[in-house]
Design a protein around this motif. Structure first.
Motif, PDB file in Angstrom:
ATOM      1  N   SER A   1    -101.086   1.926  14.508  1.00 34.40           N
ATOM      2  CA  SER A   1     -99.843   2.210  15.239  1.00 34.40           C
ATOM      3  C   SER A   1     -99.087   3.399  14.643  1.00 34.40           C
ATOM      4  O   SER A   1     -98.302   4.043  15.319  1.00 34.40           O
TER       5      SER A   1
ATOM      6  N   ARG B   1    -104.977  10.268  23.516  1.00 35.71           N
ATOM      7  CA  ARG B   1    -104.721   8.917  23.057  1.00 35.71           C
ATOM      8  C   ARG B   1    -104.885   7.961  24.233  1.00 35.71           C
ATOM      9  O   ARG B   1    -104.366   8.225  25.320  1.00 35.71           O
TER      10      ARG B   1
ATOM     11  N   THR C   1    -104.727   4.226  23.830  1.00 36.58           N
ATOM     12  CA  THR C   1    -103.813   3.097  23.668  1.00 36.58           C
ATOM     13  C   THR C   1    -102.388   3.625  23.561  1.00 36.58           C
ATOM     14  O   THR C   1    -102.163   4.759  23.144  1.00 36.58           O
ATOM     15  N   GLN C   2    -101.426   2.789  23.952  1.00 38.81           N
ATOM     16  CA  GLN C   2    -100.027   3.216  23.900  1.00 38.81           C
ATOM     17  C   GLN C   2     -99.425   2.850  22.548  1.00 38.81           C
ATOM     18  O   GLN C   2     -99.825   1.857  21.945  1.00 38.81           O
ATOM     19  N   PRO C   3     -98.439   3.639  22.092  1.00 40.50           N
ATOM     20  CA  PRO C   3     -97.883   3.357  20.769  1.00 40.50           C
ATOM     21  C   PRO C   3     -96.952   2.140  20.767  1.00 40.50           C
ATOM     22  O   PRO C   3     -96.585   1.652  19.718  1.00 40.50           O
TER      23      PRO C   3
ATOM     24  N   LYS D   1     -96.365  -1.880  21.845  1.00 44.59           N
ATOM     25  CA  LYS D   1     -97.231  -3.050  22.093  1.00 44.59           C
ATOM     26  C   LYS D   1     -96.469  -4.132  22.848  1.00 44.59           C
ATOM     27  O   LYS D   1     -96.875  -4.555  23.917  1.00 44.59           O
TER      28      LYS D   1
ATOM     29  N   SER E   1     -95.331  -3.220  26.207  1.00 41.45           N
ATOM     30  CA  SER E   1     -96.396  -2.784  27.119  1.00 41.45           C
ATOM     31  C   SER E   1     -96.688  -3.828  28.191  1.00 41.45           C
ATOM     32  O   SER E   1     -96.583  -5.033  27.969  1.00 41.45           O
TER      33      SER E   1
ATOM     34  N   GLU F   1     -91.768   7.261  27.234  1.00 43.09           N
ATOM     35  CA  GLU F   1     -92.414   6.663  26.052  1.00 43.09           C
ATOM     36  C   GLU F   1     -91.380   6.381  24.952  1.00 43.09           C
ATOM     37  O   GLU F   1     -91.412   5.340  24.296  1.00 43.09           O
TER      38      GLU F   1
ATOM     39  N   GLU G   1     -89.167  -1.381  21.970  1.00 44.41           N
ATOM     40  CA  GLU G   1     -90.071  -1.991  20.988  1.00 44.41           C
ATOM     41  C   GLU G   1     -89.313  -2.340  19.691  1.00 44.41           C
ATOM     42  O   GLU G   1     -89.576  -3.361  19.072  1.00 44.41           O
TER      43      GLU G   1
ATOM     44  N   HIS H   1     -96.240   0.696  33.180  1.00 45.60           N
ATOM     45  CA  HIS H   1     -96.529   0.688  31.743  1.00 45.60           C
ATOM     46  C   HIS H   1     -95.860  -0.433  30.962  1.00 45.60           C
ATOM     47  O   HIS H   1     -96.227  -0.688  29.820  1.00 45.60           O
ATOM     48  N   SER H   2     -94.842  -1.060  31.563  1.00 50.34           N
ATOM     49  CA  SER H   2     -94.107  -2.089  30.819  1.00 50.34           C
ATOM     50  C   SER H   2     -93.854  -3.305  31.699  1.00 50.34           C
ATOM     51  O   SER H   2     -93.778  -3.200  32.923  1.00 50.34           O
TER      52      SER H   2
END
Ligand code: PEP
Ligand code: MN
Length: 339
Positions: free
Chosen positions: A46, A64, A66-68, A70, A73, A216, A223, A262-263
């Motif tokens: 991460s 990239r 995977t997304q930074p 978690k 997400s 993001e 997050e 995305h979320s």
């Protein structure tokens, strides 16, 4: 993550990139094509910074996968999240929740009269700032705790919940008895001490997108709150700063479906700060609901011409009533309803 090497990358350059990736803990899969070598790197950490690889000799591009983030997400909760604000008000379900009220609490009479008029039209939450993050230190800064008291009374009298902005970790405990939801303003979206403090409370947080923040970055700020244990986060698109001058900000309506993809977190729109002009608020509110927003945050004032802040973007009570009527037509067309 995929590392695409330049066409003329030499074998020692490719080997050096592989060695660095392995040192960083990746499992590397090499694919040597006719013109490009592509390295598949599995097991991204991460804290990985793609620039560390991008700058190595012979590298063309790092993609990239995977997304930074978690916890924020969509993969974390594919079905989506419904945030329960209390008294049956749930953001993220079929009902589009409207929070309305003045930019700032100014007096008992002002907040009482606005609360009564927005409640009558179907708003569920009373918005209003008691601590105002004003661009100029010489303008009205809010009534502080006294403003929160007035807001709580006005909301309770009219069956509304309360959302108000918290600017500093030191205000959190004091505010909890007065509010049902804590708002993080655009200017504080990256105040990480504040975000961490909000991770430690249970009350829902309304996290506004910073005026220069990418989606993001907004999700990474969510997050922060969620990684502290508070999963009750509602995002808010409130307009970003662009080269356009006809509106105060550019309300990024596309952010709504992008964030939905995305979320799992609910997303509401603030067309008041998003446009900065009263006449532009209803069309953008309608558009946001049509685009799938889970709610709206709208400034309404009983006397916008004399408002102590943001009068120009505050709706008159009659305009708000008309907008709510229109939203009742639009919401069902996109499978939603307005309570
Ligand atoms: C507000 O909602 O009162 C406010 C100050 O908005 P923003 O943080 O989006 O500027
Ligand atoms: Mn305002």
């Amino acid at each position: 993550m995929v590392v695409v090497m330049q066409e003329d990358a030499s074998d020692p350059q490719i080997q050096h990139v592989i060695d660095r990736l392995v040192e960083m803990g990746f499992d590397v899969h090499r694919s040597t094509g006719a013109s490009h070598t592509v390295l598949g790197a599995v097991g991204v950490r991460s804290d990985f910074d793609p620039r560390d690889i991008e700058l190595l000799e012979g590298v063309r591009e790092v993609v990239r996968i995977t997304q930074p983030f978690k916890l924020a997400s969509r993969h974390f909760r594919p079905e989506g999240t419904i945030v329960d604000v209390g008294k049956g008000v749930r953001i993220g379900g079929p009902e589009v929740i409207v929070a309305a009220g003045p930019c700032a609490v100014e007096s008992a009479e002002q907040i009482q009269s606005i609360a009564a008029s927005v409640a009558k039209c179907g708003a569920k939450i009373l918005r209003g700032g008691a601590f105002k993050p004003r661009s100029s230190p010489y303008t009205f800064q809010g009534l502080g705790e006294e403003g929160l008291k007035l807001m709580r009374e006005a909301a309770d009298k009219n069956g509304l919940l309360v959302v108000s902005e918290v600017m500093d970790p030191s205000q959190v405990q004091m505010m909890l008895p007065y509010v049902d939801m804590l708002q993080v303003g655009a200017r504080n979206m990256q105040n990480y001490y504040l975000l961490r403090a909000l991770g430690e409370v249970k009350k829902p947080v309304l996290l506004k997108r910073g005026m220069s923040a990418t989606i993001e970055e907004l999700l990474l700020s969510a997050e922060y709150i969620m990684s502290g244990g508070n999963y009750n986060v509602v995002l808010c698109e409130r307009g970003i700063r662009t080269f356009e001058t006809y509106t105060r900000n550019t309300l990024d309506i596309a952010a709504i479906p992008v964030i939905k993809k995305h979320s799992h977190l609910p997303i509401i729109a603030d067309p008041s700060h998003g446009t900065g002009r009263r006449d532009k608020v209803p069309p953008m509110a309608r558009a946001a609901v049509a685009a799938g927003a889970d709610g709206l945050l709208i400034e309404v004032h009983s006397d916008p011409e004399h408002a102590l802040s943001d009068g120009a973007q505050s709706l008159y009570a009659e305009q708000f009533a008309q907008l709510m009527k229109e939203l009742r037509v639009i919401a069902p067309a996109v499978g939603r309803n307005i309570g």
